[in-house]
Design a protein around this motif. Structure first.
Motif, PDB file in Angstrom:
ATOM      1  N   GLN A   1       0.830   5.714   0.773  1.00 24.85           N
ATOM      2  CA  GLN A   1       0.088   6.882   1.226  1.00 24.85           C
ATOM      3  C   GLN A   1       0.935   8.122   0.992  1.00 24.85           C
ATOM      4  O   GLN A   1       2.031   8.258   1.549  1.00 24.85           O
ATOM      5  CB  GLN A   1      -0.272   6.769   2.702  1.00 24.85           C
TER       6      GLN A   1
ATOM      7  N   ARG B   1      -3.390  12.288   1.356  1.00 24.52           N
ATOM      8  CA  ARG B   1      -4.199  11.345   0.590  1.00 24.52           C
ATOM      9  C   ARG B   1      -4.437  10.076   1.400  1.00 24.52           C
ATOM     10  O   ARG B   1      -3.752   9.799   2.377  1.00 24.52           O
ATOM     11  CB  ARG B   1      -3.502  10.997  -0.731  1.00 24.52           C
ATOM     12  N   GLU B   2      -5.411   9.295   0.974  1.00 24.34           N
ATOM     13  CA  GLU B   2      -5.715   8.040   1.633  1.00 24.34           C
ATOM     14  C   GLU B   2      -4.665   6.981   1.290  1.00 24.34           C
ATOM     15  O   GLU B   2      -3.946   7.089   0.293  1.00 24.34           O
ATOM     16  CB  GLU B   2      -7.104   7.545   1.208  1.00 24.34           C
ATOM     17  N   ARG B   3      -4.608   5.953   2.113  1.00 22.65           N
ATOM     18  CA  ARG B   3      -3.727   4.830   1.855  1.00 22.65           C
ATOM     19  C   ARG B   3      -4.393   3.929   0.815  1.00 22.65           C
ATOM     20  O   ARG B   3      -5.518   3.464   0.999  1.00 22.65           O
ATOM     21  CB  ARG B   3      -3.482   4.057   3.151  1.00 22.65           C
ATOM     22  N   ASP B   4      -3.692   3.687  -0.278  1.00 20.47           N
ATOM     23  CA  ASP B   4      -4.246   2.919  -1.393  1.00 20.47           C
ATOM     24  C   ASP B   4      -3.449   1.652  -1.649  1.00 20.47           C
ATOM     25  O   ASP B   4      -2.231   1.617  -1.418  1.00 20.47           O
ATOM     26  CB  ASP B   4      -4.239   3.754  -2.677  1.00 20.47           C
TER      27      ASP B   4
ATOM     28  N   TYR C   1       0.856  -1.176   0.000  1.00 27.14           N
ATOM     29  CA  TYR C   1       0.000   0.000   0.000  1.00 27.14           C
ATOM     30  C   TYR C   1       0.902   1.238   0.000  1.00 27.14           C
ATOM     31  O   TYR C   1       2.073   1.160   0.374  1.00 27.14           O
ATOM     32  CB  TYR C   1      -0.877   0.030   1.244  1.00 27.14           C
TER      33      TYR C   1
END
Length: 116
Positions: free
Chosen positions: A38, A42-45, A36
């Motif tokens: 981040q 921003r969000e963790r993707d 993942y």
């Protein structure tokens, strides 16, 4: 559960890095794993996912063809080979169980900065 990421750093656009993740405290070979990332604000993707046995992989569209995830169940390790890096790849990278709903005990991550 303990996850320790390493291998990040500063790299120029077009460069490569190989991230490593050492896992312990759970039956590693029984779980799919993901990398993942981040970026600030921003969000963790999810970036890449690999099945428990390593035979199936999935990638975010943004990294497809550039990143490769792999694992070594004998060593409880998961890797992310990153090629053709772009500035937009700059983020803190984490490994954990997949899917993210099963992720827990996040490690400190490893910073990847792509810049001239």
């Amino acid at each position: 559960v303990q996850l320790v990421e390493s291998g990040g750093g500063l790299v120029q656009p077009g460069g490569s890095l190989r991230l490593s993740c050492a896992a312990s405290g759970f039956t590693f070979s029984s779980y799919a794993m993901s990398w993942y990332r981040q970026a600030p604000g921003r969000e963790r993707d999810m970036v890449a996912r690999i099945s428990s046995g390593g035979g199936s992989t999935n990638y975010a569209d943004s990294v497809k063809g550039r990143f490769t995830i792999s694992r070594d169940n004998a060593k409880n390790m998961v890797y992310l080979q990153m090629n053709s890096l772009k500035p937009e790849d700059t983020a803190v990278y984490y490994c954990n169980k997949a899917p993210i709903q099963w992720a827990a005990n996040w490690g400190q991550g490893t910073q990847v900065t792509v810049s001239t």
